[in-house]
Scaffold this motif. Structure first.
Motif, short mmCIF file in Angstrom:
data_model
loop_
_atom_site.label_atom_id
_atom_site.label_comp_id
_atom_site.label_asym_id
_atom_site.label_seq_id
_atom_site.Cartn_x
_atom_site.Cartn_y
_atom_site.Cartn_z
N ALA A 166 0.85 -1.20 0.00
CA ALA A 166 0.00 0.00 0.00
C ALA A 166 0.88 1.25 0.00
O ALA A 166 0.61 2.22 -0.72
N CYS A 167 1.93 1.23 0.81
CA CYS A 167 2.86 2.37 0.85
C CYS A 167 3.50 2.59 -0.51
O CYS A 167 3.59 3.70 -1.02
N ALA A 168 3.97 1.49 -1.11
CA ALA A 168 4.66 1.61 -2.40
C ALA A 168 3.71 2.19 -3.44
O ALA A 168 4.08 3.07 -4.22
N LEU A 169 2.46 1.69 -3.44
CA LEU A 169 1.49 2.18 -4.43
C LEU A 169 1.10 3.63 -4.14
O LEU A 169 0.85 4.41 -5.06
N ALA A 170 1.09 3.98 -2.85
CA ALA A 170 0.74 5.37 -2.50
C ALA A 170 1.79 6.35 -3.03
O ALA A 170 1.49 7.52 -3.31
N LEU A 171 3.03 5.88 -3.18
CA LEU A 171 4.08 6.77 -3.67
C LEU A 171 3.82 7.21 -5.12
O LEU A 171 4.24 8.27 -5.54
N VAL A 172 3.10 6.36 -5.87
CA VAL A 172 2.90 6.65 -7.29
C VAL A 172 2.18 7.99 -7.50
O VAL A 172 2.72 8.88 -8.16
N PRO A 173 0.97 8.16 -6.92
CA PRO A 173 0.33 9.47 -7.11
C PRO A 173 1.04 10.59 -6.35
O PRO A 173 1.11 11.72 -6.83
N LEU A 174 1.57 10.27 -5.15
CA LEU A 174 2.18 11.33 -4.34
C LEU A 174 3.39 11.94 -5.04
O LEU A 174 3.65 13.14 -4.93
N LEU A 175 4.14 11.12 -5.75
CA LEU A 175 5.35 11.62 -6.40
C LEU A 175 5.19 11.72 -7.91
O LEU A 175 6.15 11.95 -8.63
N ASP A 176 3.96 11.52 -8.39
CA ASP A 176 3.70 11.55 -9.84
C ASP A 176 4.68 10.68 -10.60
O ASP A 176 5.31 11.11 -11.57
N LEU A 177 4.84 9.46 -10.14
CA LEU A 177 5.81 8.58 -10.78
C LEU A 177 5.30 8.13 -12.14
O LEU A 177 4.12 7.84 -12.30
N GLU A 178 6.20 8.07 -13.09
CA GLU A 178 5.83 7.55 -14.40
C GLU A 178 7.06 6.96 -15.07
O GLU A 178 8.19 7.15 -14.61
N TRP A 214 10.09 4.94 -16.06
CA TRP A 214 11.07 4.16 -15.32
C TRP A 214 10.69 3.99 -13.86
O TRP A 214 10.89 2.93 -13.27
N TRP A 215 10.13 5.02 -13.29
CA TRP A 215 9.85 4.99 -11.85
C TRP A 215 8.71 4.03 -11.52
O TRP A 215 8.70 3.43 -10.45
N LEU A 216 7.75 3.89 -12.46
CA LEU A 216 6.70 2.89 -12.25
C LEU A 216 7.30 1.49 -12.30
O LEU A 216 6.95 0.62 -11.49
N GLY A 217 8.26 1.30 -13.20
CA GLY A 217 8.96 0.02 -13.28
C GLY A 217 9.69 -0.26 -11.97
O GLY A 217 9.69 -1.40 -11.47
N LEU A 218 10.27 0.79 -11.40
CA LEU A 218 11.00 0.63 -10.13
C LEU A 218 10.04 0.16 -9.04
O LEU A 218 10.36 -0.75 -8.26
N ILE A 219 8.84 0.78 -8.98
CA ILE A 219 7.86 0.36 -7.96
C ILE A 219 7.47 -1.10 -8.17
O ILE A 219 7.37 -1.87 -7.21
N ALA A 220 7.28 -1.48 -9.43
CA ALA A 220 6.91 -2.87 -9.72
C ALA A 220 8.02 -3.82 -9.27
O ALA A 220 7.76 -4.83 -8.59
N LEU A 221 9.27 -3.47 -9.60
CA LEU A 221 10.40 -4.31 -9.19
C LEU A 221 10.50 -4.38 -7.68
O LEU A 221 10.80 -5.43 -7.10
N LEU A 222 10.22 -3.23 -7.07
CA LEU A 222 10.31 -3.15 -5.62
C LEU A 222 9.27 -4.07 -4.97
O LEU A 222 9.56 -4.78 -4.01
N LEU A 223 8.04 -4.07 -5.52
CA LEU A 223 6.99 -4.92 -4.97
C LEU A 223 7.38 -6.39 -5.08
O LEU A 223 7.17 -7.17 -4.15
N ILE A 224 7.97 -6.76 -6.21
CA ILE A 224 8.39 -8.15 -6.38
C ILE A 224 9.61 -8.44 -5.50
O ILE A 224 9.63 -9.41 -4.73
N GLY A 225 10.60 -7.57 -5.57
CA GLY A 225 11.86 -7.79 -4.85
C GLY A 225 11.65 -7.85 -3.35
O GLY A 225 12.18 -8.74 -2.67
N TYR A 226 10.87 -6.92 -2.82
CA TYR A 226 10.66 -6.91 -1.37
C TYR A 226 9.79 -8.07 -0.91
O TYR A 226 9.78 -8.41 0.26
#
Lengths: 111, 485, 208
Positions: free
Chosen positions: A55-67, A69-81
């Motif tokens: 939930a925290c990782a996904l919340a970062l997307v709108p809060l930081l306007d990620l798009e 490469w950064w969306l890929g990073l969140i996806a990798l992070l969800l899998i990696g963590y």
């Protein structure tokens, strides 16, 4: 990089980022405790921690306007963590050569 | 050996040298704290010592004393374990002794020059003789060269002793890491007009020391400590050390990228820095998970409770200070607001303390146990309140200070950066905001608390185990005997 | 080394190799990136991120770049520092003297440069462009006056924090100002965030 909309959200995003790592540790620790005690309760707490992490990782997307490469990073992070703490736990067992037998040293007395 | 007495002359030569290194380390730790208090006080009373010991002097001594005392702590720990780990006496005792005195004399001269001369004209002579003016590595060039020569001498002794005796996984990692650590220092020893170039190499020293080679060095020291104090099995400890090296260097080397966001370096560092920073908590979490595993599976009997308490503080402090506090501001989208504010200060304080102060203190307790004739150092020993209170005060002080600085940092980044447009006026608007001012008072209060904790810790170093008469032998672990390589 | 009962992926020898290969690979990548970065950040390189030292002969602007979505330095028409145009070598020598002075006076343990340093005094990254100087005409004079005697000219905005007198010589003052002017033209990916410069003169004139 700089979006005026982010002015009021960066600090919240920072705390959420910190919380995400804390939940990551919670997920890892309770996963380990669940393995140690074979307790279902710890396993549930561990999964709830991971859900909070996600939930925290996904919340970062709108809060930081990620798009991009950064969306890929969140996806990798969800899998990696998700995978890393499980792998580390398996590794802890395997390095100690645990194959289901009685854990070494378990019979030694406490101080 | 006399139980509870001082058995200095029964220590090996290298261990007596360690005691000297630890002693200087603690003197410098106290100096770090006192100059930190002076610098903190100047936030509250800006005219305090104005023109005599200005903030930049106090702050320079504060951070330099820290770097040097931690290095002294590491060197002391290495000398403590080198003979035991290699199985032979130190190869160059005279050189080792001379190195200690030369290094200590050089450090003293550098500090005296910092305090008395402080600064010089804008030419190369100042950089060679007085002060290089680059945060953390301010030491003048003559001292840089001296430090490198001393490191070569220490390296000769450490590597040479392993060559003369036996190698192990721990000593192999240790020696390679020392080469990297000393080599990286060279990256900070030259001058260039180009500021981005300057800071590019400057971060090689700072980041690749603190977030890579120091972490691995501490891993080696800890691995040896776990074998000796908890009777952990060598094969397991060594395997785990390799795992940590792979994770630590795998994430930490390119994690360097998070310092290359805003110094003129190309934009690809934003992506690289973000990605590897996200990896950086993993080795720290791995350490915590492994600690949970060990605590749950192996009811190790510790005969040195203060050391064990500080080792546990290390695992959690490293994770919290470096992992959580670091990740909070590591993404460039956030770092753009927090870089160069009290936010960095908060992270710096907690991370250095959690990762390095804890491990050096733990190791000194191991050394004291031996100095006291291998007495049992338990939670219930005579005067145990001292180490418990010292531990509590230092931790409460540090966590309180970090939270105060975090609040100051939040307020500063919001008022100065986000709303104020990062001008000088916005900077001062942030500095006078009531939350910021209050945070500086809290920081000071917690700093005083920490100083009290440190004084108590130093008293405990002198007294711990003094009245104790129970030897650890009577508690010896059956496994410890079988732990050899 | 593998003990019975230990999986190959948890064995000491496997992780020793991993440690070596991972470290070597990451170090290699860092070295390759370093080679590239160093060419990009050379002063006056084509990438334009770090300007040539002779940029101090020009008006420095700071404008929003739509494509990159943040502010970037813009090199405007000729506007020599202290009215004296310098060739590249003389400009480099002046900026160099400024940087030496900033290091010798230990400025970085109160101020930040490109955000790195101490947090007791303002960031100097965009000091040349700070709106606090009022306007472009007065800036050089005000900066000189301030640096000659900071305590007497301090504007502490209620903090009470004054800059101690670094006792700069006239040459050092000019050099420090040149260094700050050059520094303000470094492309820092929009750091510090949201910085608004003092009112700018024409940036689109003759940019020789």
């Amino acid at each position: 990089m700089v979006d005026p909309g982010r002015i009021h959200t960066f600090a919240g995003a920072a705390l959420i980022g910190g919380a995400m790592v804390l939940f990551g540790a919670g997920y890892a620790i309770f996963h380990a405790l669940a393995g140690l005690s074979r307790s279902r309760r710890f396993a549930y707490i561990s999964l709830v921690s991971y859900a909070a992490l996600a939930a925290c990782a996904l919340a970062l997307v709108p809060l930081l306007d990620l798009e991009g490469w950064w969306l890929g990073l969140i996806a990798l992070l969800l899998i990696g963590y998700f995978v890393a703490p499980r792998f580390i736990w398996r590794l802890s067992l395997a390095v100690h050569g645990e194959g289901g037998g009685p854990p070494e040293g378990a019979a030694r007395p406490e101080d | 050996m006399t139980l509870g007495g001082i058995n200095y002359h029964e220590l090996s030569f290298a261990q007596r040298l360690s005691v000297k290194y630890f002693t200087v380390a603690m003197v410098l730790f106290l100096a770090q704290m006192l100059f930190g208090l002076l610098a903190g006080a100047q936030f509250l009373w800006p005219d305090f010592l104005f023109g005599v010991l200005d903030f930049n002097v106090n702050r320079m001594v504060h951070i330099n004393a820290m770097v040097v005392w931690m290095l002294y702590g590491f060197i002391g720990s290495i000398f403590w374990l080198v003979e035991d780990e290699s199985g032979v006496p130190l190869v160059g005792p005279r050189i080792a002794e001379a190195t200690f005195w030369v290094l200590t004399l050089a450090v003293t001269v550098v500090v005296v020059v910092y305090l008395v001369v402080q600064s010089g004209p804008g030419n190369q002579w100042t950089l060679w003789l007085i002060n290089e003016g680059r945060e953390y590595i301010e030491a003048p060039r003559w001292a840089d060269i001296g430090i490198v020569l001393c490191m070569v001498a220490i390296f000769y002794n450490v590597a040479g002793t392993f060559v003369a005796g036996r190698w192990s996984g721990i000593s192999g990692v240790l020696v390679l890491d020392l080469i990297a650590l000393a080599g990286l220092y060279l990256a900070g020893m030259f001058y260039t007009t180009n500021l981005p170039m300057d800071q590019y190499w400057w971060w090689w020293v700072i980041h690749l020391w603190v977030e890579a080679t120091w972490e691995v060095l501490v891993g080696c020291i800890m691995a040896w400590g776990l074998i000796k104090t908890l009777g952990a099995r060598r094969r397991i400890v060594t395997t785990w050390l390799y795992i940590e090296v792979a994770l630590m260097f795998g994430s930490g080397i390119l994690g360097l990228g998070h310092h290359y966001f805003w110094i003129g370096t190309p934009e690809y560092w934003l992506g690289i820095g973000g990605f590897f920073s996200a990896l950086e908590p993993i080795p720290l979490v791995a350490m915590v998970v492994h600690a949970v595993y060990d605590a749950g599976r192996h009811s190790f009997r510790s005969n040195n409770h203060p050391a064990l308490a500080w080792l546990i503080a290390h695992a959690f402090g490293n994770f919290l200070g470096a992992g959580v506090w670091g990740f909070m501001q590591t993404l460039p989208q956030i770092n753009m607001y927090t870089h160069g504010t009290q936010w960095s200060s908060s992270h710096g304080h907690l991370a250095f303390f959690g990762a390095y102060t804890t491990i050096v203190v733990a190791f000194i307790y191991l050394a004291i146990q031996r100095l006291r004739g291998d007495v049992w150092m338990s939670a219930g020993m005579d005067g145990a309140w001292r180490w418990k209170w010292a531990l509590a005060l230092l931790h409460i002080g540090m966590v309180g200070m970090s939270i105060a600085l975090l609040i100051a940092g939040y307020e500063q980044s919001f008022v100065e950066r986000a709303v104020g447009g990062s001008t000088w006026q916005a900077y001062f608007a942030g500095q006078t905001q009531p939350w910021f001012v209050q945070a500086m008072w809290w920081r000071m209060a917690f700093g005083v608390l920490m100083t009290a904790g440190l004084v108590l810790l130093l008293v405990d170093f002198l007294r711990a185990g003094a009245q104790e008469t129970r030897p650890i032998k009577s508690l010896a672990l059956p496994q410890a005997a079988a732990a050899g390589g | 080394m593998a003990e019975p009962g230990t999986e190959w992926w948890a064995s000491e020898s496997f992780w020793r190799k991993c440690a070596i290969f991972v470290t070597a690979f990451m170090a290699l990548v860092l070295v390759l990136l370093t080679f590239h970065t160093l060419t990009v950040i050379a002063a006056g390189s084509e990438a334009g991120r770090v300007p040539a030292y002779s940029v101090i002969n020009h008006r420095i602007g700071y404008e929003f770049d739509d494509e990159r979505n943040h502010m970037v330095p813009v090199i405007g028409p000729v506007a020599p520092l202290f009215g004296e145009a310098l060739d590249e070598e003389a400009a480099r020598a002046l900026v160099d003297h400024g940087k030496l002075t900033v290091q010798a006076r230990n400025c970085m343990n109160c101020h930040t440069l490109l955000g790195n340093g101490a947090y007791y005094a303002p960031d100097l990254t965009k000091a040349w462009l700070d709106p606090g100087w009022g306007n472009e005409q007065a800036r050089e004079l005000l900066m000189t006056m301030f640096l000659k005697d900071p305590p007497a000219n301090a504007r502490t905005f209620g903090t009470g924090r004054r800059m101690p007198n670094p006792h700069l010589t006239d040459d050092e003052v000019r050099a420090v100002i040149a260094y700050l002017k050059w520094m303000s033209a470094i492309d820092t990916n929009g750091f510090p965030s949201g910085f608004t410069p003092l009112p700018q003169g024409d940036l689109r004139g003759d940019a020789s």
